[in-house]
Enzyme design. Structure first.
Site, short mmCIF file in Angstrom:
data_model
loop_
_atom_site.label_atom_id
_atom_site.label_comp_id
_atom_site.label_asym_id
_atom_site.label_seq_id
_atom_site.Cartn_x
_atom_site.Cartn_y
_atom_site.Cartn_z
N LYS A 36 -6.44 22.23 9.04
CA LYS A 36 -6.47 22.85 10.37
C LYS A 36 -6.35 24.36 10.22
CE LYS A 36 -4.30 18.72 11.74
NZ LYS A 36 -3.25 18.37 10.77
N THR A 85 0.85 -1.19 0.00
CA THR A 85 0.00 0.00 0.00
C THR A 85 0.89 1.23 0.00
OG1 THR A 85 -1.72 1.19 1.20
CG2 THR A 85 -0.20 -0.07 2.53
N TRP A 108 -10.80 22.25 12.91
CA TRP A 108 -10.69 21.33 11.79
C TRP A 108 -11.77 21.64 10.75
CZ3 TRP A 108 -9.98 15.67 13.90
CH2 TRP A 108 -8.70 15.56 14.46
N GLU A 117 -4.86 -2.81 4.51
CA GLU A 117 -4.64 -3.46 5.80
C GLU A 117 -5.87 -4.21 6.31
OE1 GLU A 117 -3.85 -0.51 4.81
OE2 GLU A 117 -2.04 0.29 5.72
P1 ADP Z 1 -3.82 3.88 -0.74
O1 ADP Z 1 -3.38 4.61 0.49
O2 ADP Z 1 -2.74 3.42 -1.64
O3 ADP Z 1 -4.99 4.51 -1.42
P2 ADP Z 1 -5.67 1.94 0.29
O4 ADP Z 1 -6.43 1.55 -0.89
O5 ADP Z 1 -5.35 0.95 1.30
O6 ADP Z 1 -4.31 2.52 -0.17
O7 ADP Z 1 -6.41 3.20 0.87
C1 ADP Z 1 -7.16 3.12 2.04
C2 ADP Z 1 -7.67 4.47 2.39
O8 ADP Z 1 -8.60 4.94 1.42
C3 ADP Z 1 -8.43 4.52 3.68
O9 ADP Z 1 -7.56 4.61 4.79
C4 ADP Z 1 -9.28 5.77 3.51
O10 ADP Z 1 -8.57 6.94 3.81
C5 ADP Z 1 -9.58 5.76 2.04
N1 ADP Z 1 -10.92 5.19 1.80
C6 ADP Z 1 -11.23 3.94 1.45
N2 ADP Z 1 -12.55 3.79 1.30
C7 ADP Z 1 -13.12 4.98 1.58
C8 ADP Z 1 -14.46 5.47 1.62
N3 ADP Z 1 -15.49 4.71 1.32
N4 ADP Z 1 -14.63 6.76 1.98
C9 ADP Z 1 -13.59 7.56 2.27
N5 ADP Z 1 -12.32 7.15 2.24
C10 ADP Z 1 -12.07 5.88 1.91
#
Ligand code: ADP
Length: 533
Positions: free
Chosen positions: A431, A179, A436, A323
């Protein structure tokens, strides 16, 4: 009770025994191939025996550098059948990250789409652990295969169609996926057989995606990213018809597949659903979609409304990360939501939803639990049998996996019904003057404007306020809107101090390798925007 190991083997055997005639349709550059589960099962065994003949044994890593195609699906089952580890490599990583992940994983064999070979070729000398490279796919014509590579179909033809699966333990690793990190090289997450087994069951539940043999599924999300949300494993196990969209599918291609194969479930990130909506508006088509499943980034409420109201396609929003295998929460309405107004229901559907059965979530701020009142924010933490507990050989493990919880780096609220609502990624929160501002809320509101195609909001350093929001907006073709109109549309939902200080008109929002907004690029490019002149 029996201690039957929860591994991929009974999943594969169930699929090929009970659904031998079910179909897998795969698009290649030169057309569609259709194969039964029976034939696919045979090819999986042939591939496994060919890999074994190349010296692949339990614990070895085999990298795939492939689109969502038949060979990839075969590799999904053949590699773990040997007790080896399926390392799905993200095709769109920059060259130094590609070399890093292949070397870090210590891949012994790579299975590569011919058309993608030019990406890997320059790195070949630096891949110190790779002993064999297998080329597949029909996309690259004109030149002979490079010396020292093997041909997928030739290997398969020599493989043993009755090759037996290895004895597998449920805790042994099945897959490996990297990732992206905010800084530094990608981080590897190892998936166990047990984790994938339980996660796949989770996707079959009616409370979740309800994947079954009645479905035709289309994973638009790449199989090189978080296992295409685990859909290939679950869909095959439960005997669904599987449609694989192949190399670099454009919206027009996807729409043709949705229509021609009468797909019932497709999964993609919001930008994909957005592009498909544009295509559908241009070219209305009779579809059989019972669920447009969207995740990976926040689904804008305007997008959900467009699918449900205009196209009459139920839209399902989920959340997860590499993860978490990756599906962690899904936003389905509960019986208690049924009497709510349409607007209120839309708000529920646009939330990240409830955890899948088997997972536990909580919010943490400064080491303490945050109440579930829909207001208080904290970092979302998750526990469960398909949640990782470490990064593979990586010192960054300690930051994320603490006290038995995965700390997601996502800031959220949870309401009294248990619905998670992501406010931001920790790194994207704006911020301003100690308060926020949610970039996601602003983006959703901007994207609700009829003239707006895409909107990203980022926090830019500001001499007085620390940070101020700056909006980047893509206007729909043939439409126009002024900055004043856009900000006015934010209207009652936001206090004035939360409004973006400015709007930058762009042709496109930069995207990550899987189509999420790449806000880091905007932040870097505009970091001096509010600097005193
Ligand atoms: P990368 O960081 O490479 O994009 P991931 O696919 O593992 O890797 O990304 C996971 C992240 O994507 C989550 O921690 C979150 O921030 C975001 N994410 C995933 N699904 C959603 C969703 N439905 N709404 C908002 N954010 C999301």
């Amino acid at each position: 009770m029996m201690k039957t190991p929860l591994t991929l083997r009974p999943m594969f055997e169930y699929a090929t025994t009970y659904f031998p005639d079910q179909q897998i349709v795969a698009r290649q550059a030169d057309g569609l191939t259709r194969r039964s589960y029976r034939d696919t099962g045979r090819r999986v065994r042939q591939l496994a025996s060919a890999l074994a003949a190349l010296g692949v044994t339990a614990g070895d890593r085999v990298g795939t550098f492939l689109w969502n195609d038949a060979a990839h699906l075969e590799a999904y089952f053949a590699i773990p059948s040997l007790g080896a580890v399926l390392h799905t490599i993200n095709l769109r990583l920059p060259a130094d990250h590609l070399a890093y992940v292949i070397n870090h994983a210590a891949d012994r064999v790579l299975i590569v789409d011919r058309a993608l070979w030019p990406v890997l070729a320059p790195l070949r000398a630096s891949l110190s652990t790779v002993r064999a490279i297998i080329l597949t796919g029909t996309g690259y014509v004109g030149e002979p295969d490079p010396p020292g590579t093997l041909d997928y179909d030739t290997l398969l033809a020599q493989g043993d169609p009755a090759f037996a699966w290895a004895e597998l333990e449920e805790d042994q690793p099945l897959g490996l996926c990297y990732t992206s990190a905010t800084t530094g090289y990608p981080k590897g997450v190892l998936y166990s057989h047990r984790g994938i087994y339980l996660h796949s069951l989770g996707l079959g539940l009616a409370n979740t995606f309800g994947i079954s043999a009645d479905d035709t599924v289309l994973p638009i999300v790449p199989m090189f990213h978080a296992n295409a949300w685990g859909l290939p494993f679950a869909a095959f196990w439960f005997g669904a018809k599987i449609v694989l969209p192949g190399p670099a599918p454009r919206p027009a291609v996807l729409l043709d597949l949705l229509r021609d194969e009468q797909v019932t479930v497709a999964i993609g990130v919001p930008t994909v659903w957005l592009a498909l909506a544009q295509e559908l508006e241009r070219r209305p088509a009779p579809l059989a979609l019972r669920a447009a499943i969207c995740g990976g980034a926040a689904a804008p409420p305007a997008l959900i409304r467009r699918y449900e109201k205009i196209f009459h396609i139920p839209f399902l929003h989920g959340y997860g990360m590499t993860e978490t295998s990756p599906v962690a929460t899904v936003a389905r309405l509960k019986p208690s939501h049924r009497d709510l107004s349409e607007e209120a229901q839309l708000r529920v559907k646009a939330s990240q939803g409830m955890p899948l059965p088997g997972l536990t979530v909580r919010l943490e701020r400064e080491g303490r639990d945050v109440p579930w009142d829909g207001e208080a924010v904290g970092e979302l933490c998750i526990q469960g049998p398909w949640i990782a507990d470490a990064y593979e050989g990586d010192a960054r493990t300690a930051e994320t996996f603490r006290d038995g919880w995965l700390h997601t780096g996502d800031v959220a609220t949870i309401d009294s019904e248990g619905y998670v609502r992501l406010v931001d990624r920790t790194k994207d929160v704006i911020k301003s003057g100690g308060e926020w501002i949610s970039s996601v809320d602003l983006e959703n509101a901007l994207m609700a404007h009829p003239a707006v195609l895409e909107a990203a909001v980022v926090g830019i350093p500001h001499p007085r306020w620390g940070e101020r929001p700056l909006a980047f907006v893509v206007v729909k073709e043939g439409m126009a809107v002024t900055k004043e109109e856009l900000l006015a549309a934010l209207g009652p939902q936001f206090a004035r101090w939360q409004w973006p200080d400015d709007v930058i008109w762009v042709a496109e929002v930069p995207k990550t390798s899987v189509g999420k907004f790449l806000k880091r690029a905007l932040r870097e490019q505009y970091q001096d925007y509010f600097a005193p002149r």
